[in-house]
Design a protein around this motif. Structure first.
Motif, short mmCIF file in Angstrom:
data_model
loop_
_atom_site.label_atom_id
_atom_site.label_comp_id
_atom_site.label_asym_id
_atom_site.label_seq_id
_atom_site.Cartn_x
_atom_site.Cartn_y
_atom_site.Cartn_z
N ALA A 1 -3.18 -9.84 -5.57
CA ALA A 1 -3.05 -8.41 -5.32
C ALA A 1 -1.74 -7.87 -5.89
N MET A 2 -0.65 -8.59 -5.67
CA MET A 2 0.64 -8.14 -6.18
C MET A 2 0.67 -8.08 -7.70
N SER A 3 -0.03 -9.01 -8.33
CA SER A 3 -0.04 -9.04 -9.80
C SER A 3 -0.84 -7.88 -10.39
N GLU A 4 -1.62 -7.19 -9.55
CA GLU A 4 -2.42 -6.06 -10.04
C GLU A 4 -1.58 -4.83 -10.34
N LYS A 5 -0.42 -4.70 -9.67
CA LYS A 5 0.38 -3.48 -9.79
C LYS A 5 0.68 -3.13 -11.24
N VAL B 1 -11.29 0.96 -7.12
CA VAL B 1 -12.36 0.55 -6.20
C VAL B 1 -11.95 -0.78 -5.57
N SER B 2 -11.93 -0.83 -4.26
CA SER B 2 -11.48 -2.04 -3.57
C SER B 2 -12.50 -3.16 -3.69
N TRP B 3 -12.00 -4.39 -3.52
CA TRP B 3 -12.90 -5.53 -3.50
C TRP B 3 -13.88 -5.36 -2.34
N HIS B 4 -15.16 -5.61 -2.63
CA HIS B 4 -16.15 -5.50 -1.57
C HIS B 4 -17.23 -6.54 -1.78
N LEU C 1 0.83 -1.20 0.00
CA LEU C 1 0.00 0.00 0.00
C LEU C 1 0.87 1.25 0.00
N GLU C 2 1.93 1.22 -0.80
CA GLU C 2 2.86 2.34 -0.81
C GLU C 2 2.25 3.59 -1.45
N GLU C 3 1.11 3.44 -2.15
CA GLU C 3 0.46 4.59 -2.76
C GLU C 3 -1.04 4.51 -2.56
N GLN C 4 -1.65 5.64 -2.27
CA GLN C 4 -3.09 5.71 -2.14
C GLN C 4 -3.68 6.19 -3.47
N PHE C 5 -4.66 5.47 -3.97
CA PHE C 5 -5.28 5.83 -5.25
C PHE C 5 -6.57 6.61 -5.00
N ASN C 6 -6.97 7.39 -6.00
CA ASN C 6 -8.27 8.06 -5.92
C ASN C 6 -9.38 7.03 -5.88
N ASN C 7 -10.45 7.34 -5.13
CA ASN C 7 -11.58 6.43 -5.07
C ASN C 7 -12.72 6.94 -5.96
N LEU C 8 -13.83 6.20 -5.98
CA LEU C 8 -14.91 6.50 -6.91
C LEU C 8 -15.54 7.87 -6.64
N GLN C 9 -15.47 8.34 -5.41
CA GLN C 9 -16.08 9.63 -5.10
C GLN C 9 -15.42 10.76 -5.90
N VAL C 10 -14.12 10.63 -6.17
CA VAL C 10 -13.42 11.64 -6.97
C VAL C 10 -14.04 11.72 -8.37
N VAL D 1 -10.63 1.03 -12.10
CA VAL D 1 -10.09 -0.30 -11.82
C VAL D 1 -10.93 -0.86 -10.68
N ASN D 2 -11.76 -1.83 -10.99
CA ASN D 2 -12.75 -2.32 -10.04
C ASN D 2 -12.28 -3.58 -9.31
N GLN D 3 -12.86 -3.81 -8.15
CA GLN D 3 -12.64 -5.03 -7.36
C GLN D 3 -11.16 -5.31 -7.12
N SER D 4 -10.43 -4.29 -6.72
CA SER D 4 -8.99 -4.43 -6.51
C SER D 4 -8.67 -5.01 -5.14
N LEU D 5 -7.81 -6.00 -5.13
CA LEU D 5 -7.30 -6.57 -3.87
C LEU D 5 -6.08 -5.80 -3.37
N LEU D 6 -5.46 -5.05 -4.27
CA LEU D 6 -4.23 -4.34 -3.92
C LEU D 6 -4.46 -3.30 -2.83
N VAL D 7 -5.66 -2.74 -2.77
CA VAL D 7 -5.96 -1.69 -1.79
C VAL D 7 -6.70 -2.25 -0.58
N THR D 8 -6.60 -3.55 -0.38
CA THR D 8 -7.17 -4.18 0.81
C THR D 8 -6.05 -4.73 1.69
#
Length: 541
Positions: free
Chosen positions: A516-520, A537-540, A280-289, A498-505
């Motif tokens: 998750a690592m393969s998503e980078k 958007v994180s996996w939910h 989680l070295e970087e925070q991405f924008n979420n859907l609200q943006v 980018v939907n259903q991401s495990l990288l941001v969980t």
């Protein structure tokens, strides 16, 4: 799955031909090889040949096969008229069937290969293609006035025997097996059930079900939720699917590209080693943006587009509800034959929901055209119109009109459209260019909404196309192709999701960590092609 089956059979010594008739084929991505419409040998799998049938190119070749013999014989204006009649999207369907029928009945292919595997398109397009044998054959057999589908069928009538053979082959369980592939998710299983039912109605009854991507171990919150959702989905298996022979494929920790990974796919040897440090070295924008930008820019027509299964419906619903929360009136609709909106959104104050039902709009359109025709035409002429309204193009014209009417609501509210999987979406968009003239020839008045639609789609101040993908190889490549097609159509696309991401969980399950690592790599690819205009958007649940 089809690639792995093909490679497995080829490795066992069988000669295999793998064919894609998908407008958005991903075979070249899987095998990392440029593949065309002629048999391409795969160096690392000598017994395997692959063909990628490009429907657009097939349509061009089909069109020329009909018109070519008359060039230099007929006047130029007659040739232009013939080209016009063969310019519709329906021609693509016919040309695709022409290629499909040729491949499935070709004697040389039968002699040279032990197995022919069709890697069919996303579900909507697949059903359209598989309906073609019966649909076109019935149209040719029942046509009594000589009317054709605005001329497109003129190249087919001399080949009825081949088409009947194709129909017979599809329904012959000694020759044909249909594999239904589903994720262990409710919506995916529903779609498989719908596919199974429609195939059975076409006489294609020998079916096998494959559940792909089954997570087998759970040891954290996310993996436990995934496993629970899988169990719930599988427990709701419809009766007719439950009767099918079923195979289960575990969720893999890697993207399936390259022959060695394809070979590995059907084997239970997924040894996982991963290190999630600094993930989680970087925070991405979420859907609200994205929602905030849509609100402040005053967009009135919003599409979500992408490959089937990437979550377009959920994102469309979240965008619609987010805009409602800002005080806007929003209409949420779907042209997806699967009609998934019912499962993720319900009407609330300032939010209305609708679905374009192809069968209903077709019936309404036919009745409207016939009612007007009866006002001025003789009984014989009305019969001619009835015949023309039975053509395969009519349904697409009817859907196009309904689509335009929905978009027309953007005059007084925001319209969010959950579109169908990629191939169907592109054909729907192309219809804005190719059908306006066909509508005028089909005896139906052209609504004002039809005239207004194309300029709206091209007006970036009014329209936003949100491209939805997953952080995986194939969905990203498909999204890039979609983006390029939109650019050629002069339709702007700014935002990517980018939907259903495990990288941001905070997942700790080994398989999910590796995923998750393969998503980078693919998130960085999206960053580049979107010019930084993307959200994750994180996996939910």
């Amino acid at each position: 799955v089809s690639c792995s089956i093909a490679v497995s059979l080829a490795d066992s010594g069988k000669k295999v031909l793998l064919i894609s008739t998908d407008p958005a084929s991903n075979l070249q991505d899987v095998f990392e090889t440029l593949i065309g419409n002629k048999a391409t040998k795969i160096d690392m799998c000598p017994n395997l040949d692959i063909i990628n049938v490009d429907p657009l190119k097939a349509a061009e070749e089909y069109r020329e096969s009909v018109i070519g013999p008359y060039r230099g014989i007929f006047p130029a204006d007659v040739i232009r008229n013939m080209e016009e009649q063969l310019s519709g999207s329906c021609t693509i369907e016919i040309a695709s069937f022409n290629e499909f029928a040729h491949l499935i009945t070709d004697d040389e292919i039968k002699m040279n290969y032990d197995y022919v595997i069709f890697d069919t398109a996303p579900t909507g397009h697949t059903l359209r293609m598989l309906e073609l044998p019966s649909a076109w054959t019935n149209f040719l057999n029942d046509n009594t006035t000589g009317a054709s589908c605005l001329g497109q069928l003129s190249g087919l009538t001399s080949q009825r025997e081949r088409y009947q053979t194709a129909v017979d082959t599809l329904s012959n369980e000694e020759l044909t097996t249909m594999f239904l592939v589903s994720r262990p998710q409710v919506s995916s299983i529903m779609e498989a059930n719908r596919t199974s039912t429609e195939l059975s109605e076409l006489g294609i009854t020998y079916q096998i079900l494959i559940i792909n991507g089954l997570l087998q171990e759970s040891n954290d919150d996310i993996s436990e939720k995934m496993v629970q959702l899988q169990k719930e989905a599988l427990s709701q298996m419809p009766d007719n699917l439950g009767k099918l022979r079923t195979f289960y494929i575990p969720l893999k920790s890697y993207n399936v590209t390259g022959v060695e990974k394809v070979r590995k796919f059907l084997k239970n040897d997924d040894n996982v080693t991963t290190n999630k440090d600094n993930i989680l070295e970087e925070q991405f924008n979420n859907l609200q943006v994205l929602i905030d930008d849509l609100y402040h820019s005053g967009k009135k027509v919003i599409f979500t587009m992408g490959k089937g299964g990437v979550g377009k419906t959920t994102i469309a619903s979240d965008i619609a509800k987010g805009l409602v929360a800002k005080g806007l009136k929003v209409h949420l609709t779907t042209t997806d034959p699967a009609n998934h909106l019912d499962y993720v959104a319900h009407e609330m104050p300032n939010l209305t929901i609708s679905h374009i039902d192809e069968k209903e709009v077709l019936k309404d359109y036919q009745e409207a055209v016939l009612e007007k025709a009866r006002e001025t035409m003789s009984q014989e002429d009305v019969r001619y119109v009835e015949e023309d309204l039975r053509s395969p193009c009519t349904q697409e014209i009817a859907v196009f009109r309904a689509f335009a009417e929905i978009v027309d609501k953007a005059d007084n509210e925001v319209v969010v459209i959950d579109t169908a999987p990629t191939g169907h979406t592109l054909l729907l968009l192309e219809s804005t260019q190719s059908y306006s003239k066909e509508i005028s020839r089909s005896n139906g008045e052209i609504p004002e909404s039809v005239y207004k639609l194309l300029p709206r789609l091209k007006n970036e101040k009014v329209t936003e196309v949100v491209i939805v993908t997953l952080a995986e190889t194939t969905p990203v490549f498909e999204a890039i192709r979609l983006h390029e097609d939109l650019q050629r159509a002069e339709i702007k696309s700014k935002w990517w999701v980018v939907n259903q991401s495990l990288l941001v969980t905070n997942v700790s399950n080994k398989i999910l960590q590796a995923k998750a690592m393969s998503e980078k790599e693919w998130i960085e690819k999206v960053r580049t092609v979107s010019n930084e205009n993307f959200v994750v958007v994180s996996w939910h649940n």
